[in-house]
Design a protein around this motif. Structure first.
Motif, PDB file in Angstrom:
ATOM      1  N   GLU A   6     -12.173 -45.803 -34.622  1.00 28.30           N
ATOM      2  CA  GLU A   6     -10.890 -46.133 -34.203  1.00 28.30           C
ATOM      3  C   GLU A   6     -10.095 -44.970 -33.838  1.00 28.30           C
ATOM      4  O   GLU A   6     -10.364 -43.982 -34.355  1.00 28.30           O
ATOM      5  CB  GLU A   6      -9.926 -46.793 -34.881  1.00 28.30           C
ATOM      6  CG  GLU A   6     -10.473 -48.400 -35.314  1.00 28.30           C
ATOM      7  CD  GLU A   6     -11.069 -48.158 -36.626  1.00 28.30           C
ATOM      8  OE1 GLU A   6     -11.197 -49.529 -37.305  1.00 28.30           O
ATOM      9  OE2 GLU A   6     -11.254 -47.157 -37.329  1.00 28.30           O
ATOM     10  N   SER A  21      -7.867 -47.607 -29.589  1.00 28.67           N
ATOM     11  CA  SER A  21      -9.172 -47.686 -29.023  1.00 28.67           C
ATOM     12  C   SER A  21     -10.214 -47.602 -30.146  1.00 28.67           C
ATOM     13  O   SER A  21     -10.134 -47.005 -31.076  1.00 28.67           O
ATOM     14  CB  SER A  21      -9.490 -46.382 -28.154  1.00 28.67           C
ATOM     15  OG  SER A  21      -8.402 -46.363 -27.032  1.00 28.67           O
ATOM     16  N   CYS A  22     -11.417 -48.133 -29.608  1.00 27.40           N
ATOM     17  CA  CYS A  22     -12.547 -48.332 -30.592  1.00 27.40           C
ATOM     18  C   CYS A  22     -13.843 -48.171 -30.003  1.00 27.40           C
ATOM     19  O   CYS A  22     -14.006 -48.956 -29.044  1.00 27.40           O
ATOM     20  CB  CYS A  22     -12.564 -49.647 -31.233  1.00 27.40           C
ATOM     21  SG  CYS A  22     -13.759 -49.834 -32.735  1.00 27.40           S
ATOM     22  N   MET A  34     -15.791 -58.524 -30.438  1.00 20.01           N
ATOM     23  CA  MET A  34     -15.029 -57.681 -31.129  1.00 20.01           C
ATOM     24  C   MET A  34     -13.458 -58.260 -31.655  1.00 20.01           C
ATOM     25  O   MET A  34     -13.083 -58.919 -31.081  1.00 20.01           O
ATOM     26  CB  MET A  34     -14.862 -56.399 -30.075  1.00 20.01           C
ATOM     27  CG  MET A  34     -16.147 -55.919 -29.593  1.00 20.01           C
ATOM     28  SD  MET A  34     -16.959 -54.977 -30.711  1.00 20.01           S
ATOM     29  CE  MET A  34     -16.082 -53.965 -31.453  1.00 20.01           C
ATOM     30  N   TRP A  36      -9.712 -56.991 -33.789  1.00 21.78           N
ATOM     31  CA  TRP A  36      -8.761 -56.136 -34.422  1.00 21.78           C
ATOM     32  C   TRP A  36      -7.878 -56.694 -35.573  1.00 21.78           C
ATOM     33  O   TRP A  36      -7.665 -58.034 -35.430  1.00 21.78           O
ATOM     34  CB  TRP A  36      -7.589 -55.574 -33.526  1.00 21.78           C
ATOM     35  CG  TRP A  36      -8.101 -54.702 -32.440  1.00 21.78           C
ATOM     36  CD1 TRP A  36      -8.640 -54.923 -31.135  1.00 21.78           C
ATOM     37  CD2 TRP A  36      -8.247 -53.366 -32.628  1.00 21.78           C
ATOM     38  NE1 TRP A  36      -9.150 -53.818 -30.462  1.00 21.78           N
ATOM     39  CE2 TRP A  36      -8.983 -52.925 -31.566  1.00 21.78           C
ATOM     40  CE3 TRP A  36      -8.204 -52.371 -33.807  1.00 21.78           C
ATOM     41  CZ2 TRP A  36      -9.146 -51.388 -31.211  1.00 21.78           C
ATOM     42  CZ3 TRP A  36      -8.483 -50.878 -33.597  1.00 21.78           C
ATOM     43  CH2 TRP A  36      -8.712 -50.564 -32.254  1.00 21.78           C
ATOM     44  N   ILE A  70      -5.820 -57.607 -26.222  1.00 21.06           N
ATOM     45  CA  ILE A  70      -7.150 -57.065 -26.403  1.00 21.06           C
ATOM     46  C   ILE A  70      -7.981 -56.918 -25.162  1.00 21.06           C
ATOM     47  O   ILE A  70      -7.786 -57.989 -24.337  1.00 21.06           O
ATOM     48  CB  ILE A  70      -7.905 -57.875 -27.653  1.00 21.06           C
ATOM     49  CG1 ILE A  70      -9.002 -57.190 -27.990  1.00 21.06           C
ATOM     50  CG2 ILE A  70      -8.018 -59.095 -27.311  1.00 21.06           C
ATOM     51  CD1 ILE A  70      -9.722 -57.678 -28.986  1.00 21.06           C
ATOM     52  N   LYS A  72     -12.136 -55.170 -23.370  1.00 25.44           N
ATOM     53  CA  LYS A  72     -13.131 -54.301 -23.699  1.00 25.44           C
ATOM     54  C   LYS A  72     -14.045 -54.003 -22.639  1.00 25.44           C
ATOM     55  O   LYS A  72     -14.017 -54.793 -21.573  1.00 25.44           O
ATOM     56  CB  LYS A  72     -13.900 -54.813 -25.035  1.00 25.44           C
ATOM     57  CG  LYS A  72     -14.765 -56.143 -24.733  1.00 25.44           C
ATOM     58  CD  LYS A  72     -15.531 -56.621 -25.554  1.00 25.44           C
ATOM     59  CE  LYS A  72     -16.644 -57.898 -25.471  1.00 25.44           C
ATOM     60  NZ  LYS A  72     -17.777 -57.403 -25.143  1.00 25.44           N
ATOM     61  N   TYR A  77     -10.041 -52.085 -26.738  1.00 17.73           N
ATOM     62  CA  TYR A  77      -8.812 -51.834 -26.845  1.00 17.73           C
ATOM     63  C   TYR A  77      -7.976 -52.812 -27.141  1.00 17.73           C
ATOM     64  O   TYR A  77      -8.158 -53.839 -27.072  1.00 17.73           O
ATOM     65  CB  TYR A  77      -8.238 -51.277 -25.364  1.00 17.73           C
ATOM     66  CG  TYR A  77      -9.372 -50.280 -24.804  1.00 17.73           C
ATOM     67  CD1 TYR A  77     -10.123 -50.679 -23.872  1.00 17.73           C
ATOM     68  CD2 TYR A  77      -9.097 -48.932 -25.003  1.00 17.73           C
ATOM     69  CE1 TYR A  77     -11.198 -49.829 -23.373  1.00 17.73           C
ATOM     70  CE2 TYR A  77      -9.813 -47.943 -24.332  1.00 17.73           C
ATOM     71  CZ  TYR A  77     -10.881 -48.389 -23.385  1.00 17.73           C
ATOM     72  OH  TYR A  77     -11.830 -47.606 -22.948  1.00 17.73           O
ATOM     73  N   TYR A  91      -4.865 -50.471 -38.946  1.00 19.58           N
ATOM     74  CA  TYR A  91      -5.365 -51.379 -37.925  1.00 19.58           C
ATOM     75  C   TYR A  91      -6.998 -51.107 -37.919  1.00 19.58           C
ATOM     76  O   TYR A  91      -7.336 -49.836 -38.051  1.00 19.58           O
ATOM     77  CB  TYR A  91      -4.990 -51.286 -36.483  1.00 19.58           C
ATOM     78  CG  TYR A  91      -3.481 -51.766 -36.428  1.00 19.58           C
ATOM     79  CD1 TYR A  91      -2.372 -51.401 -36.901  1.00 19.58           C
ATOM     80  CD2 TYR A  91      -3.345 -52.962 -35.626  1.00 19.58           C
ATOM     81  CE1 TYR A  91      -1.133 -51.925 -36.749  1.00 19.58           C
ATOM     82  CE2 TYR A  91      -2.198 -53.841 -35.441  1.00 19.58           C
ATOM     83  CZ  TYR A  91      -1.191 -53.395 -36.196  1.00 19.58           C
ATOM     84  OH  TYR A  91       0.073 -53.851 -36.061  1.00 19.58           O
ATOM     85  N   TYR A  92      -7.858 -52.112 -38.189  1.00 17.32           N
ATOM     86  CA  TYR A  92      -9.264 -52.009 -38.204  1.00 17.32           C
ATOM     87  C   TYR A  92     -10.042 -52.690 -36.737  1.00 17.32           C
ATOM     88  O   TYR A  92      -9.501 -53.794 -36.499  1.00 17.32           O
ATOM     89  CB  TYR A  92      -9.932 -52.730 -39.569  1.00 17.32           C
ATOM     90  CG  TYR A  92      -9.175 -51.886 -40.611  1.00 17.32           C
ATOM     91  CD1 TYR A  92      -8.197 -52.137 -41.505  1.00 17.32           C
ATOM     92  CD2 TYR A  92      -9.849 -51.078 -41.136  1.00 17.32           C
ATOM     93  CE1 TYR A  92      -7.817 -51.806 -42.637  1.00 17.32           C
ATOM     94  CE2 TYR A  92      -9.676 -50.136 -42.384  1.00 17.32           C
ATOM     95  CZ  TYR A  92      -8.487 -50.672 -42.984  1.00 17.32           C
ATOM     96  OH  TYR A  92      -8.035 -50.180 -44.113  1.00 17.32           O
ATOM     97  N   CYS A  93     -10.951 -51.907 -36.432  1.00 11.91           N
ATOM     98  CA  CYS A  93     -11.699 -52.493 -35.277  1.00 11.91           C
ATOM     99  C   CYS A  93     -13.046 -53.330 -36.160  1.00 11.91           C
ATOM    100  O   CYS A  93     -13.522 -52.428 -37.097  1.00 11.91           O
ATOM    101  CB  CYS A  93     -12.160 -51.369 -34.491  1.00 11.91           C
ATOM    102  SG  CYS A  93     -13.491 -51.783 -33.181  1.00 11.91           S
ATOM    103  N   TRP A 110     -17.301 -52.622 -39.426  1.00  9.91           N
ATOM    104  CA  TRP A 110     -15.919 -52.210 -39.558  1.00  9.91           C
ATOM    105  C   TRP A 110     -15.500 -50.701 -39.255  1.00  9.91           C
ATOM    106  O   TRP A 110     -16.667 -49.868 -39.819  1.00  9.91           O
ATOM    107  CB  TRP A 110     -15.274 -52.639 -40.933  1.00  9.91           C
ATOM    108  CG  TRP A 110     -15.307 -54.070 -41.250  1.00  9.91           C
ATOM    109  CD1 TRP A 110     -16.250 -54.820 -41.500  1.00  9.91           C
ATOM    110  CD2 TRP A 110     -14.179 -55.089 -40.757  1.00  9.91           C
ATOM    111  NE1 TRP A 110     -15.933 -56.086 -41.627  1.00  9.91           N
ATOM    112  CE2 TRP A 110     -14.554 -56.568 -41.273  1.00  9.91           C
ATOM    113  CE3 TRP A 110     -12.923 -54.835 -40.128  1.00  9.91           C
ATOM    114  CZ2 TRP A 110     -13.616 -57.382 -41.230  1.00  9.91           C
ATOM    115  CZ3 TRP A 110     -12.167 -55.758 -40.340  1.00  9.91           C
ATOM    116  CH2 TRP A 110     -12.726 -57.138 -40.617  1.00  9.91           C
TER     117      TRP A 110
END
Length: 120
Positions: A6, A21-22, A34, A36, A70, A72, A77, A91-93, A110
């Motif tokens: 991320e 972003s991820c 995907m 978040w 969100i 992608k 994103y 915040y986790y992707c 993750w």
């Protein structure tokens, strides 16, 4: 393993915007569901937003509907507008092999997390 990385977190004021972003190597983002999530100290990780593997369906937590988006392509994103102090969290992707997923235990991979801090 699918490494997710991320970027885009930071310190902003209430009402500001940020985009997270991820990225994942190997083209996994474009072909997988995907999501978040976010987590604050002492609380469980909570779902924020998800997008299906084909990008055809998005899902949002009630707390962020109308403010977060969100999307992608080769990356995923999270556009966060009108940020509030209660949005402060790590915040986790995440990536899921399911066709659609909103629960944390439905995601297999993750990222390391990105801190977002919103001051009042």
């Amino acid at each position: 393993q699918v490494p997710l990385v991320e970027s885009g977190g930071g310190l902003v004021q209430a009402g500001d915007s940020l985009r997270l972003s991820c990225a994942a190597s190997g083209g996994y983002v474009s072909t997988h569901t995907m999501g978040w999530f976010r987590q604050t100290r002492g609380k469980e990780r909570e779902f924020v937003a998800g997008i299906t593997w084909d990008g055809g369906r998005t899902t949002y937590a009630d707390a962020v509907k109308g403010r977060f988006t969100i999307s992608k392509k080769t990356m995923v994103y999270l556009q966060m507008n009108n940020l509030k102090p209660e949005d402060t969290a790590v915040y986790y992707c995440a990536l899921s092999r399911r066709l659609e997923a909103i629960m944390a235990n439905e995601y297999e991979y993750w990222g390391q997390g990105s801190q977002v801090t919103v001051s009042s």
